[in-house]
Design a protein around this motif. Sequence first.
Motif, short mmCIF file in Angstrom:
data_model
loop_
_atom_site.label_atom_id
_atom_site.label_comp_id
_atom_site.label_asym_id
_atom_site.label_seq_id
_atom_site.Cartn_x
_atom_site.Cartn_y
_atom_site.Cartn_z
N THR A 177 0.85 -1.18 0.00
CA THR A 177 0.00 0.00 0.00
C THR A 177 0.89 1.24 0.00
N ALA A 233 -0.83 8.45 -2.21
CA ALA A 233 -2.00 7.99 -2.98
C ALA A 233 -2.82 9.18 -3.46
N GLN A 274 -3.55 10.23 -7.39
CA GLN A 274 -4.91 10.29 -7.91
C GLN A 274 -5.22 11.64 -8.52
N ALA A 327 -3.21 -2.05 -6.43
CA ALA A 327 -4.24 -2.03 -5.39
C ALA A 327 -4.98 -0.70 -5.39
N LEU A 328 -4.24 0.40 -5.58
CA LEU A 328 -4.87 1.73 -5.61
C LEU A 328 -5.84 1.85 -6.78
N ARG A 329 -5.48 1.31 -7.92
CA ARG A 329 -6.37 1.36 -9.08
C ARG A 329 -7.67 0.59 -8.81
N GLU A 330 -7.51 -0.59 -8.23
CA GLU A 330 -8.70 -1.39 -7.95
C GLU A 330 -9.63 -0.68 -6.96
N GLU A 331 -9.05 0.03 -6.00
CA GLU A 331 -9.86 0.81 -5.05
C GLU A 331 -10.68 1.88 -5.77
N ASN A 332 -10.16 2.34 -6.91
CA ASN A 332 -10.83 3.40 -7.66
C ASN A 332 -11.61 2.86 -8.86
#
Length: 394
Positions: free
Chosen positions: A8, A14, A18, A356-361
Amino acid sequence: MTPSVPQTLPAEVARDLQEFTIEVPSWGYGNSGTRFKVFGTPGTPRDPFEKIADAAQTHAYTGAAPRVSLHYPWDRVEDFGALRDFAADQGVTIGMINSNTFQDDEYKFGSLTAGDKTVRRRAIDHHLECLDVMRATGSKELKIWLADGTNYAGQDSIRARQDRLAESLSEIYLGLEDDERLVLEYKFFEPAFYHTDVPDWGTSLLHCLALGEKALVVLDTGHHAPGTNIEFIVAQLLRQNRLGAFDFNSRNYADDDLIVGAADPFQLFRILFEIVQQDAHRPSSGVNFMLDQCHNLESKIQGQIRSVLNVQETLAKALLVDREALAQAQERNDVLGAHGLLMDAFWTDVRPALAALREENGLPADPFEAFRASGYEEKVAAERVGGNQMGWGA
């Protein structure tokens, strides 16, 4: 050392990732090649609308490329309002409008610097027409790159050409509205081989300073002599609040227009770290980051997606530098300790955390592979049959 692999990213890193966006060039989706051959591929756009449709794919899969830069007159259409609306329907907006005074026969001996008043008048009027295109598309920035220069000593007066350039730019600048900007690019050689009229950041900056606050410098990573410390130039332009745009690409020799980060990833990291140190990566800085590269052999959309990912990954590494520890190491002249802090960040594998950050978005963890599997390229190759493919000069 073994590179670290964070799962993370810190919340502030992050957030910055973004908010960071990259403009993509319409011409990056058309045919291009070397000086000897322009290569065609199935499914290449045949008009600006199809270029924007392809550019929208880059944004759809990365979430980081919401603007498309146009080249005029390559991207001329009858109704620019319709093009603007089409872009909106595709989920993107029109970015910079790029002028073109390097392909018509009249500009053989210069455009804004030409000794012939009639030629200069035509070049100035072309840029004023670009302002009309800006207003019709919702753009706020006019980007100027000039091929002007000479091939032989004595061919023309260097001083006189600078005076004519200043006069021409002044008239164009006066045509700007209060919320519009002019950004002036530089290139140290090519196609002029003795001297180029805007060869370096200093020349561009001097003209911009003379024009006013709405004139800023464009830095292209491929437009420097070998060994140039580009991050030093970035620092200087940011100190003066005159870095208006930053063009990403990469090169081995001259202006090769390779995918950003392909030839020297560490150079890209050093540049982005200098940008991060001055918070110029944030939207509030006003710096417009964009890709300015062609894809001669590889898939156009895949090349653009890979480039966006390369910038994102490198920016993430630059954001991970422990700036407080670095400042302390610099204060005590700990040369290798300070350098080591940069290298620790550079060797960090940020790809799992970015996935992981992309999947969160709501984005694909791997935008590149997701696009490859989408079938879009096969679809447009089957649909775009007949007509003239767009490319250099079209």
